[in-house]
Every structure is written in C-alpha cells, then in structure tokens.
Scaffold this motif. Structure first.
Motif, mmCIF file in Angstrom:
data_model
loop_
_atom_site.group_PDB
_atom_site.id
_atom_site.type_symbol
_atom_site.label_atom_id
_atom_site.label_comp_id
_atom_site.label_asym_id
_atom_site.label_seq_id
_atom_site.Cartn_x
_atom_site.Cartn_y
_atom_site.Cartn_z
ATOM 1 N N SER A 30 -79.780 38.106 49.071
ATOM 2 C CA SER A 30 -79.002 38.963 49.968
ATOM 3 C C SER A 30 -77.521 38.614 49.917
ATOM 4 N N ALA A 31 -77.220 37.322 49.951
ATOM 5 C CA ALA A 31 -75.823 36.902 49.866
ATOM 6 C C ALA A 31 -75.209 37.329 48.541
ATOM 7 N N GLY A 32 -75.989 37.215 47.456
ATOM 8 C CA GLY A 32 -75.485 37.620 46.148
ATOM 9 C C GLY A 32 -75.191 39.110 46.085
ATOM 10 N N ILE A 33 -76.065 39.918 46.691
ATOM 11 C CA ILE A 33 -75.841 41.362 46.714
ATOM 12 C C ILE A 33 -74.545 41.702 47.456
ATOM 13 N N LEU A 34 -74.345 41.052 48.596
ATOM 14 C CA LEU A 34 -73.132 41.323 49.371
ATOM 15 C C LEU A 34 -71.884 40.863 48.640
ATOM 16 N N VAL A 35 -71.950 39.691 48.027
ATOM 17 C CA VAL A 35 -70.804 39.202 47.254
ATOM 18 C C VAL A 35 -70.482 40.166 46.113
ATOM 19 N N PHE A 36 -71.525 40.665 45.459
ATOM 20 C CA PHE A 36 -71.338 41.616 44.360
ATOM 21 C C PHE A 36 -70.594 42.861 44.835
ATOM 22 N N ILE A 38 -68.806 43.233 47.598
ATOM 23 C CA ILE A 38 -67.474 42.887 48.114
ATOM 24 C C ILE A 38 -66.491 42.718 46.963
ATOM 25 N N LEU A 39 -66.896 42.000 45.924
ATOM 26 C CA LEU A 39 -66.027 41.829 44.755
ATOM 27 C C LEU A 39 -65.770 43.163 44.064
ATOM 28 N N ALA A 40 -66.802 44.007 43.985
ATOM 29 C CA ALA A 40 -66.621 45.329 43.384
ATOM 30 C C ALA A 40 -65.604 46.147 44.173
ATOM 31 N N ALA A 41 -65.653 46.046 45.507
ATOM 32 C CA ALA A 41 -64.701 46.783 46.335
ATOM 33 C C ALA A 41 -63.284 46.256 46.157
ATOM 34 N N ILE A 42 -63.151 44.942 46.087
ATOM 35 C CA ILE A 42 -61.817 44.339 45.958
ATOM 36 C C ILE A 42 -61.188 44.675 44.611
ATOM 37 N N PHE A 43 -61.986 44.590 43.556
ATOM 38 C CA PHE A 43 -61.458 44.783 42.201
ATOM 39 C C PHE A 43 -61.867 46.138 41.620
ATOM 40 N N ALA A 44 -62.059 47.124 42.496
ATOM 41 C CA ALA A 44 -62.514 48.437 42.033
ATOM 42 C C ALA A 44 -61.566 49.044 41.007
ATOM 43 N N GLY A 45 -60.279 48.876 41.219
ATOM 44 C CA GLY A 45 -59.306 49.455 40.299
ATOM 45 C C GLY A 45 -59.349 48.866 38.907
ATOM 46 N N TYR A 46 -59.945 47.673 38.772
ATOM 47 C CA TYR A 46 -60.008 47.011 37.474
ATOM 48 C C TYR A 46 -61.345 47.205 36.772
ATOM 49 N N ILE A 47 -62.421 47.378 37.534
ATOM 50 C CA ILE A 47 -63.748 47.420 36.914
ATOM 51 C C ILE A 47 -64.321 48.832 36.828
ATOM 52 N N ALA A 48 -63.795 49.769 37.602
ATOM 53 C CA ALA A 48 -64.304 51.143 37.531
ATOM 54 C C ALA A 48 -63.928 51.752 36.184
ATOM 55 N N PRO A 49 -64.880 52.298 35.463
ATOM 56 C CA PRO A 49 -64.581 52.806 34.117
ATOM 57 C C PRO A 49 -63.755 54.088 34.100
ATOM 58 N N HIS A 50 -63.749 54.846 35.209
ATOM 59 C CA HIS A 50 -63.038 56.126 35.232
ATOM 60 C C HIS A 50 -62.382 56.328 36.598
ATOM 61 N N ASP A 51 -61.481 57.300 36.646
ATOM 62 C CA ASP A 51 -60.863 57.702 37.905
ATOM 63 C C ASP A 51 -61.934 58.364 38.769
ATOM 64 N N PRO A 52 -62.201 57.841 39.967
ATOM 65 C CA PRO A 52 -63.308 58.394 40.778
ATOM 66 C C PRO A 52 -63.045 59.787 41.324
ATOM 67 N N GLU A 53 -61.797 60.240 41.330
ATOM 68 C CA GLU A 53 -61.482 61.548 41.904
ATOM 69 C C GLU A 53 -61.097 62.577 40.847
ATOM 70 N N LYS A 54 -61.064 62.175 39.593
ATOM 71 C CA LYS A 54 -60.671 63.091 38.527
ATOM 72 C C LYS A 54 -61.841 63.959 38.120
ATOM 73 N N ALA A 55 -61.689 65.262 38.297
ATOM 74 C CA ALA A 55 -62.753 66.207 37.950
ATOM 75 C C ALA A 55 -62.580 66.716 36.529
ATOM 76 N N ASN A 56 -63.706 66.943 35.878
ATOM 77 C CA ASN A 56 -63.723 67.512 34.524
ATOM 78 C C ASN A 56 -64.993 68.345 34.401
ATOM 79 N N LEU A 57 -64.855 69.648 34.591
ATOM 80 C CA LEU A 57 -66.027 70.522 34.630
ATOM 81 C C LEU A 57 -66.777 70.557 33.306
ATOM 82 N N GLU A 58 -66.129 70.171 32.244
ATOM 83 C CA GLU A 58 -66.813 70.128 30.958
ATOM 84 C C GLU A 58 -67.861 69.017 30.914
ATOM 85 N N LEU A 59 -67.723 68.036 31.818
ATOM 86 C CA LEU A 59 -68.644 66.895 31.845
ATOM 87 C C LEU A 59 -69.587 66.949 33.049
ATOM 88 N N ARG A 60 -69.630 68.064 33.740
ATOM 89 C CA ARG A 60 -70.431 68.155 34.966
ATOM 90 C C ARG A 60 -71.919 67.960 34.688
#
Length: 292
Positions: A30-36, A38-60
């Motif tokens: 449980s602690a590991g899940i929360l740490v995972f 939390i770290l994902a939230a803190i470093f979201a801008g570095y680990i997210a592979p794509h822009d979360p708000e960028k739409a591309n209807l060709e890839l829908r």
C-alpha cells in the motif's frame, strides 16, 4: 465517518516500532502504491509521454500500443498521460480537503470539549446536523449551488468533512481533560490555550491522523464521483472522475477509457484505507496482538 480510539501512552512507542519493523507485505504494498502515485504526480511533466490536453482526432479511440500504452480517448488524447496528470488533481484535492477539515475539526472539537457547557451543546447540534445528511448528497448540493470547478469542489468537500473530525476531537478531549497532568498544568496557573495546544492536542492527535489517512481515500473517491456527475473539475483538465464520465459513452467499443482511470482510483483508495487500518491497529490496544 466516526471512530473512537483510546489515547496513546508514553510506553507504547517501542511496541509500535517493533510492529512496524515486522514484515507486513500489505502495508508495504500500500505504501509503495501511494509513493508511486505521489511521485508520478510530482514529476508528471517529465514522465508523461504526451500532452494530456492535446487532442488529435486522427488518433481517437486508438487501442493500447507501444506509442500509447493505455490507448487514446475519444479526442485522441493519451490516456496514460491523463491518468498521470490526473493524479495531481486527485491527490491535491484529497490533501487540501483532509488537512483543512482536520484543522477546522480539531480546533472546533477541542474548544468545544474543553470548555463544555451550552457552547458545547450548540456546537455539537451543528455537528449533528452536518452528520445527519448523506455526505455525498450534501457535497453535491453545495457544488451545484456554487458551480463546478476545482475550488468549489474543495470547498464542498470541506463543508461535509470537518464535522466528523470535530466530533472525534471533542470526545477525545473529554476523555483526557480530567487527567492529572491537565489538572497539574492548571494548578500552575497556565492559560487554557497553552494547556490545549501543548497538553491536550498532542494526546488526541493520533486517532485524528488515523481518521485523516482513511479519509484521504474517501475524499478522493467523493471528488471523483462529483467530477463524474459534472460538478467537479471540468474537461479538458485531466481528472480521474471526469475521465470516467467521458468514457462512459464508449464502454462497449473502447472500455479501456473507463477501466484504467477506474483502476487508478481503486488502487489509491484501497491503499489509503489499508494504511489507515494499520495505523489504527498500532495505536489501539484492543486490536493489537502481543508481539512474540
């Protein structure tokens, strides 16, 4: 949510350390899940592979693949990136609501329980009024009154969440205010606020921390529910509840749009609940087993 816990004693610290050090796979998972998350939230801008708000209807509605490990939604946005950034929203809401509710409930409950009298009765009737309403329905009504959005979502959840902390704090204060060390402090001429801050609160804070830990999961789930109903964080901002709402139309053709955000909510809520149960076992002698 209402719990009643006994107070910690000064001789329990070594036992708690011993029990924490024992192997407990569920606790560390449980602690590991929360740490995972939390770290994902803190470093979201570095680990997210794509822009979360960028739409591309060709890839829908693209199924999970190497480029999009969890697929894309109806707007062609990366679901994995939206879940990662959504962790920021969900954890931020949980932290703001729980910390504010804890602080407000602790202050109101401590003063009410310490001084007693007609003021205590009046405060407890107000608390009872808040606790009498189904919390999610009350939050829904408040959010509907003030409108959707992050700020109003937090306010709505604080309004319905503080009363439980106030009642627990009040009952805990009543159980300790007649202790000898409190009477000794008063006998030395120490002011009431000094007694409350330095002697009462340190001896009642442990069960409130347990309640707050379990409450984090409850608040995150409630926030997701309100967003799912359209009263929380609004698209295109990534939030787990609103992602479920957006994916419900495609539950048959693209179920992964709802499944993956749902799994994220489930993991975080279960992790907080399990940690809360473990903390309760550590401070409650009625649930603790003898350590061999």
């Amino acid at each position: 949510m209402q719990w009643t816990y006994p107070m910690l004693t000064s001789t329990r610290g070594s036992d708690m350390k011993t029990k924490i050090n024992k192997k407990n796979p569920g606790f560390f998972l449980s602690a590991g899940i929360l740490v995972f998350f939390i770290l994902a939230a803190i470093f979201a801008g570095y680990i997210a592979p794509h822009d979360p708000e960028k739409a591309n209807l060709e890839l829908r509605l693209k199924e999970p693949c190497r480029e999009f490990p969890l697929g894309t939604d109806h707007m062609g946005r990366c679901i994995l990136s939206r879940i990662i950034f959504g962790a920021r929203i969900s954890l931020s809401v949980g932290l703001l609501v729980v910390s504010s509710s804890l602080a407000l409930g602790l202050a109101v409950g401590s003063l009410s329980g310490y001084y007693g009298g007609w003021a205590d009765e009046a405060v407890m009737r107000i608390v009872d009024a808040f606790l009498a309403f189904p919390s999610l329905l009350l939050a829904l009504g408040i959010a509907g009154l003030f409108g959707a959005g992050f700020k109003n979502l937090v306010i709505a959840l604080i309004v319905v969440d503080w009363a439980g902390y106030a009642r627990l704090a009040r009952s805990s204060v009543i159980s300790v205010k007649e202790q000898d060390y409190i009477k000794a402090s008063k006998g030395l001429g120490v002011g009431d606020m000094h007694v409350i801050v330095h002697h009462v609160i340190p001896n009642i804070i442990s069960p409130l921390i347990v309640m707050a830990t379990i409450g984090m999961g409850y608040v995150i789930l409630s926030a997701a529910g309100l967003s799912f109903l359209g009263f929380g964080v609004q698209p295109p901002t990534p939030e787990w509840g609103s992602m479920l709402n957006e994916g419900k139309t495609y539950i048959r053709s693209a179920p992964y749009i709802m499944v993956f955000p749902g799994i994220a909510i489930m993991l975080v809520v279960l992790a907080f609940n399990y940690l809360g149960d473990e903390l309760r076992d550590l401070i409650d002698p009625r649930t603790r087993k003898d350590i061999e």
